[in-house]
Write an enzyme that holds these catalytic residues in place. Sequence first.
Site, PDB file in Angstrom:
ATOM      1  N   ARG A   1     -33.183   5.563   0.211  1.00  0.00           N
ATOM      2  CA  ARG A   1     -33.952   6.576  -0.518  1.00  0.00           C
ATOM      3  C   ARG A   1     -33.160   6.980  -1.762  1.00  0.00           C
ATOM      4  NH1 ARG A   1     -34.005  12.609   0.183  1.00  0.00           N
ATOM      5  NH2 ARG A   1     -35.834  13.258  -0.978  1.00  0.00           N
TER       6      ARG A   1
ATOM      7  N   HIS B   1     -36.073  14.594  -8.172  1.00  0.00           N
ATOM      8  CA  HIS B   1     -35.013  15.257  -7.391  1.00  0.00           C
ATOM      9  C   HIS B   1     -34.288  16.205  -8.356  1.00  0.00           C
ATOM     10  CE1 HIS B   1     -32.479  14.757  -3.537  1.00  0.00           C
ATOM     11  NE2 HIS B   1     -31.909  15.738  -4.200  1.00  0.00           N
TER      12      HIS B   1
ATOM     13  N   GLU C   1     -37.721  18.563  -2.074  1.00  0.00           N
ATOM     14  CA  GLU C   1     -37.394  19.970  -1.838  1.00  0.00           C
ATOM     15  C   GLU C   1     -37.852  20.906  -2.954  1.00  0.00           C
ATOM     16  OE1 GLU C   1     -33.256  20.475  -0.867  1.00  0.00           O
ATOM     17  OE2 GLU C   1     -33.393  19.175   0.879  1.00  0.00           O
TER      18      GLU C   1
ATOM     19  N   ASN D   1     -36.335  17.465   5.415  1.00  0.00           N
ATOM     20  CA  ASN D   1     -34.882  17.585   5.235  1.00  0.00           C
ATOM     21  C   ASN D   1     -34.411  18.756   6.071  1.00  0.00           C
ATOM     22  OD1 ASN D   1     -35.208  15.585   3.360  1.00  0.00           O
ATOM     23  ND2 ASN D   1     -34.491  16.770   1.607  1.00  0.00           N
TER      24      ASN D   1
ATOM     25  N   TYR E   1     -30.864  20.735   7.572  1.00  0.00           N
ATOM     26  CA  TYR E   1     -29.408  20.894   7.650  1.00  0.00           C
ATOM     27  C   TYR E   1     -28.996  21.914   8.718  1.00  0.00           C
ATOM     28  CZ  TYR E   1     -29.009  17.843   3.675  1.00  0.00           C
ATOM     29  OH  TYR E   1     -29.061  16.730   2.869  1.00  0.00           O
TER      30      TYR E   1
ATOM     31  N   GLU F   1     -33.513  13.689   4.901  1.00  0.00           N
ATOM     32  CA  GLU F   1     -32.123  14.100   4.669  1.00  0.00           C
ATOM     33  C   GLU F   1     -31.627  14.860   5.878  1.00  0.00           C
ATOM     34  OE1 GLU F   1     -31.064  16.348   1.139  1.00  0.00           O
ATOM     35  OE2 GLU F   1     -32.380  15.088  -0.075  1.00  0.00           O
TER      36      GLU F   1
HETATM   37  C1  FCB Z   1     -30.256  18.962  -0.271  1.00  0.00           C
HETATM   38  C2  FCB Z   1     -30.446  18.157  -1.538  1.00  0.00           C
HETATM   39  C3  FCB Z   1     -29.443  17.041  -1.722  1.00  0.00           C
HETATM   40  C4  FCB Z   1     -28.062  17.462  -1.290  1.00  0.00           C
HETATM   41  C5  FCB Z   1     -28.089  18.072   0.090  1.00  0.00           C
HETATM   42  C6  FCB Z   1     -26.742  18.470   0.618  1.00  0.00           C
HETATM   43  O1  FCB Z   1     -30.808  20.213  -0.425  1.00  0.00           O
HETATM   44  O2  FCB Z   1     -31.742  17.602  -1.571  1.00  0.00           O
HETATM   45  O3  FCB Z   1     -29.508  16.643  -3.061  1.00  0.00           O
HETATM   46  O4  FCB Z   1     -27.518  18.295  -2.226  1.00  0.00           O
HETATM   47  O5  FCB Z   1     -28.938  19.190   0.092  1.00  0.00           O
END
Ligand code: FCB
Length: 473
Positions: A80, A123, A168, A297, A299, A377
Amino acid sequence: MTSTDSRAFPADFLFGAATAAYQIEGAAHEDGRTDSIWDTFSRVPGAVINADNGDTACDHYHRYRSDVALMKDLGLQTYRFSTSWSRVQPDGGPVNPKGLDFYSRLVDELLGADIKPWLTLYHWDLPQALEDTGGWTNRDTALRFRDYALNVHDALGDRVGVWTTLNEPWCSSFLSYTAGVHAPGRQSKRDGLAAGHHLLLGHGLATEALRARDADLELGITLNLTVAKPVDVDSAGDRDAARRLDGQFNRFFLDPIFRGSYPSDLLADVAGLGLEDHIKDGDLAQISQRIDSLGVNYYHGELVSDQPAAHPLLAQAPTNRPTGSPFPAADGVFHHPQGLPLTAMQWEVQPDGLRELLTRVNTDYAASAGTSLYVTENGAAYDDVVTPDGRVHDPERTDFLTSHLGAVLDAIDDGAPVKGYFYWSLMDNYEWAWGYEKRFGIVRVDYDTQERTVKDSGAAYASVIRSRALPRG
Ligand code: FCB
């Protein structure tokens, strides 16, 4: 390995890794590329740690061939990446054939290595010239975005089958136009909401136009989504904090796309901040185009309250600029620590949140639309150390990766149609306001020599991909 000591991935599950143009390419002013908002913002004093910028980054523009060879060695099935609007259309103006040629060469290289190109059109790197005419607060930018999408499709549509409109949009609206921690660094609740709506509109316009070009394309969008939990489920204030956060993080984007409307509680939360002035007749129908895949995405999750708490996230402001809350109507939402292990970003490691999120997104949105889910992500920054043997032993990142892959398998067991996973990131790169300080890669980049070294986590990922299974336990 037998089925009792490992968990197999479905036969059609895709393993990949992700990057983004500004974070890796470098060659900022080569072959006609002009400034994007990140070129400008990264030079604002105090905006980015060490005042670093993406002028050179990972020099991927010149090293894409060896980088693709590295992907092949890792066994990646898909990659990607994003295209830079400023490379394709310098200053947002006429198409720059040299800029498009770079992506054409990259795509050929990927196909030659049997790696499926997964293209993201935006992006976060808006041409600065378009910001100068209002950026995403200007409705016209959405129309320009459609034209840009078609220009990229003209050059790559014969070889690229998967097209993601935006990465995002929460970040490119609220973090960028309201909190001011991302380019262009504006701090206005009204501007964040206007940007959010126009980004969604741009997504809808581009999706419709690409679909009209080629009905076989796989079209989608990538959203950063979260799991928002109240600290105390019995507290009405905490529950309301979770509702507001969910509204402005998740439902602001998911509802228009999947349901053709903004949530009514969110509209009430942001009443008086101008959002409804930007919603013209037909916009929501335009935005709610059918998509084939939704990129998620993830985290970390959030534990929230209407009462303040000392939380590491609050102490992490990467810059010395005064920053605002990214949430137009969630000023009274406070994040609380959950007592989980932290990454170098001070983000809590919460793999079960990914299972919960994928299951919820499927149940509430994707299932009835027949949309596939991809984790586009997921990854972790740690303070890596190169040991005398020249290696990077990063067991925490390997644990992060495998525990989140386990959560994906759990979500699949729950019935969520998760078809692939992209680790963020293929290699260490320019981490926005953090400059080069935070390393997310499964491949280390030495920024002095541009040498690449596969970390232990990269080898672990390669082994999962080879066996198409996750060792238990
Ligand atoms: C996301 C972004 C990516 C990177 C990660 C850690 O929010 O899409 O570009 O910075 O975080």
